[in-house]
Design an enzyme around this catalytic site. Sequence first.
Site, PDB file in Angstrom:
ATOM      1  N   ALA A  16      24.051  30.834  40.524  1.00  0.00           N
ATOM      2  CA  ALA A  16      23.737  31.071  39.103  1.00  0.00           C
ATOM      3  C   ALA A  16      22.646  32.110  38.885  1.00  0.00           C
ATOM      4  CB  ALA A  16      23.318  29.762  38.454  1.00  0.00           C
ATOM      5  N   ASP A  19      23.657  38.257  40.862  1.00  0.00           N
ATOM      6  CA  ASP A  19      24.036  39.406  40.065  1.00  0.00           C
ATOM      7  C   ASP A  19      25.344  39.216  39.294  1.00  0.00           C
ATOM      8  OD1 ASP A  19      23.353  42.103  39.527  1.00  0.00           O
ATOM      9  OD2 ASP A  19      25.161  42.667  40.644  1.00  0.00           O
ATOM     10  N   LYS A 153      36.187  37.134  45.525  1.00  0.00           N
ATOM     11  CA  LYS A 153      36.589  37.883  46.697  1.00  0.00           C
ATOM     12  C   LYS A 153      35.338  38.268  47.489  1.00  0.00           C
ATOM     13  CE  LYS A 153      36.979  42.451  46.631  1.00  0.00           C
ATOM     14  NZ  LYS A 153      35.732  43.196  46.435  1.00  0.00           N
ATOM     15  N   HIS A 245      42.267  44.413  45.102  1.00  0.00           N
ATOM     16  CA  HIS A 245      42.451  45.145  43.840  1.00  0.00           C
ATOM     17  C   HIS A 245      43.680  46.071  43.850  1.00  0.00           C
ATOM     18  CE1 HIS A 245      38.660  43.470  43.018  1.00  0.00           C
ATOM     19  NE2 HIS A 245      37.892  44.426  43.478  1.00  0.00           N
TER      20      HIS A 245
HETATM   21  C1  BG6 Z   1      34.342  45.190  43.599  1.00  0.00           C
HETATM   22  C2  BG6 Z   1      33.926  45.902  44.854  1.00  0.00           C
HETATM   23  O1  BG6 Z   1      35.225  44.145  43.910  1.00  0.00           O
HETATM   24  O2  BG6 Z   1      34.986  46.109  42.729  1.00  0.00           O
HETATM   25  C3  BG6 Z   1      32.997  47.062  44.527  1.00  0.00           C
HETATM   26  O3  BG6 Z   1      33.254  45.002  45.734  1.00  0.00           O
HETATM   27  C4  BG6 Z   1      33.632  47.982  43.504  1.00  0.00           C
HETATM   28  O4  BG6 Z   1      32.639  47.795  45.695  1.00  0.00           O
HETATM   29  C5  BG6 Z   1      34.146  47.182  42.309  1.00  0.00           C
HETATM   30  O5  BG6 Z   1      32.645  48.895  43.076  1.00  0.00           O
HETATM   31  C6  BG6 Z   1      34.960  48.069  41.382  1.00  0.00           C
HETATM   32  O6  BG6 Z   1      35.253  47.363  40.210  1.00  0.00           O
HETATM   33  P1  BG6 Z   1      35.305  48.082  38.806  1.00  0.00           P
HETATM   34  O7  BG6 Z   1      35.721  47.014  37.853  1.00  0.00           O
HETATM   35  O8  BG6 Z   1      33.933  48.626  38.552  1.00  0.00           O
HETATM   36  O9  BG6 Z   1      36.298  49.180  38.944  1.00  0.00           O
END
Ligand code: BG6
Length: 503
Positions: A16, A19, A153, A245
Site C-alpha cells: 500500500a 509506487d 506482472k 503487454h
Molecule cells: C510496465 C513496464 O509494465 O509497462 C514498464 O514494467 C513500462 O517498463 C510500462 O514502462 C509501460 O506502460 P505504459 O502504460 O506507460 O505504456
Amino acid sequence: MVTKSVPPVTLVIFGATGDLTRRLLVPAIINLTRSGLVGDDLTVVGVGIDEGDDEFLRQRLDEFLGHLSPQAEAQTTRDDAWDRLRSRISYRSGDFTKDEIYEAIKLRLGSAANIAFCLAVPPSLFGPIVEKLATHGLMEETDGCFRRVAIEKPYGTDLASARALDTQILAQVVEKQVYRLDHFLGKETVQNLMTARFANMIIEGLWSNNYIDHVQITAAETVDVGSRGKFYDATGALRDMIPNHLFQLLAMIAMEPPNSFDAEAVRNEKGKVLKALRVYSMEEAAANSVRGTYGTGNIDGQPLSAYRETKDVSSDSRTETYVALKLYADTWRWAGVPFYLRTGKALTARDTEIVITFNKVPFAQFRESEVTRHLPPNRLVIQVQPDEGISMEISIKRSGQSVETVPVSLDFRYADRFDIGHTTGYESLIYDLFIGDQTLFQRADSIEAGWAAVQPFLDAWSADNTIPETYVPGSMGPASADDLIRKDGREWHELGVVLHQRR
Ligand code: BG6
C-alpha cells in the site's frame, strides 16, 4: 451493455505504500468513486512494511495526490471523491511472510463479506502471500461471498517459473478467484480492438492472410530505466513487455471471433492463438530477433547516461533495453503473415501502435503514372497511445485531368469525439475485479503459452556471449532491427508521427 453495479466490497492492497498503489490504484479508485461506479460501501485496507497507523497511509496518499501533474490533480481533487474515500482507508503494517500480519488483517476485516486482495508487491511474494491468505482462511468463499486475488506482472520470469507459480497458487485457490493483471488490457484503445474487429464487417472481412501482408506491434518509450535498475537488469525488455503487454495486443488482433463476449469465450480464443505462436528452435530465435541497449546521449535535450551506467545495473550487463522480434501464428487465418514486434526504452517517441499492412493491389492499371509505380499498400494504424485513434491509409485520385494517385489517411481520434479525461487505465480492471468479470485478465494457459513462445529467445541469448547492440538514445533503436524487417522487403512504421500529422 448494461453497467453492472458493484456489490459492497473490501479491497485489501498489499504494497500500500508503494509506487503502483499511489500512482495508479488509488487514483483509479478515486475516479471510480467520482463516476459513481463504486459506491461509499467500498472499504480499502492497505497493507505495507512501513510502520504506521491509518492516518499514516492517508497522509502519504494526501502528499502524493498533492504532487500529481496539474492535469491529473485537477481531476483527482476537483470534487470530494478523495475526501469521501479517504476516511474509508485503513492501514496494517507487518512482514508479508509472517503469520502475524494475516491475523491482523483478519481481525480488521471482521465479518466483511466480499473481499478482493490486490498484490502490488515484488513477484517473489505472489506465491507466498496467496499461500498465507489461504492458510488463514481468507480465501474461503462462503455464503455466496467472493474472495478474489489480483496479481500484478511479471507473472514468472520464464516458462518453468510461471508454471511453478501457477501450481503454487492453484493449489490454494481456484482459477476463477485469480485475476492476473496486465494493465495494457485496461487501456481504452486496447478494449476497442475487439469492437473494431467484431462490430465492423469492413475490417473483419479483410482480416486474414488473403488480404494482410504483415502486422507490426510497437511499444516505444522515451523514458529510460531511471531508478528501476535493480528490477530492470534482472528483467530486460523482452520479459518486461513481450509475453504480457505485446502478446495481449497480438492476441486481440489475431484471435478468432469468440462466440460471445463472456470471459471464458474470449479467453479461449486468445489462449488458442497464443498457443499457435510458433515456438522457434534456439537458432531460429537468434535469427528472428534483435537486442539493443541504449548508449550515452541526449533525450529531449537532456543528457542521458548509457544503460550500463545506470544505478543498480552492472557495468558489464547483457540485459536488453530494446527488442525486435519476427513471429508467426501458425493458424489457417495467419499462415505466412509475419508479426513484427518491437519495444524499447529511450527511443525517439512514446508510441504504442499496431499497424496492419494490407497486400498490394494485384495489378496496377495506373502504371503510366509516376506515383503509381510506388503505389503504397493500404494500412490500418491503431494508435494505442498517445493520441488514441484509428486511421486507414488509402490511395485516391489527385484532383485534375491526369490519373494520378495520392495516399491519404482517414482518421478517427478518440479525443475529437469523447472526453477521455485523465484515467490511469486501472479503472476498468478494478471495476471488473469487483463485479467478477475476468475477460480483461490473463488465464494461466495464456500466460504459459506466452512464455513458451519467448523461451527460445531467452535460451538463445543466454547461450550467446555477445552483448546487445548499442543504440543512440532518441533514435528508432539499433540498426540491426531495420535489417530484420528490411531483409523481408519491408520497413518499420515511423515512430512518433501522431495521427493528425499523418494526414
Ligand atoms: C510496465 C513496464 O509494465 O509497462 C514498464 O514494467 C513500462 O517498463 C510500462 O514502462 C509501460 O506502460 P505504459 O502504460 O506507460 O505504456
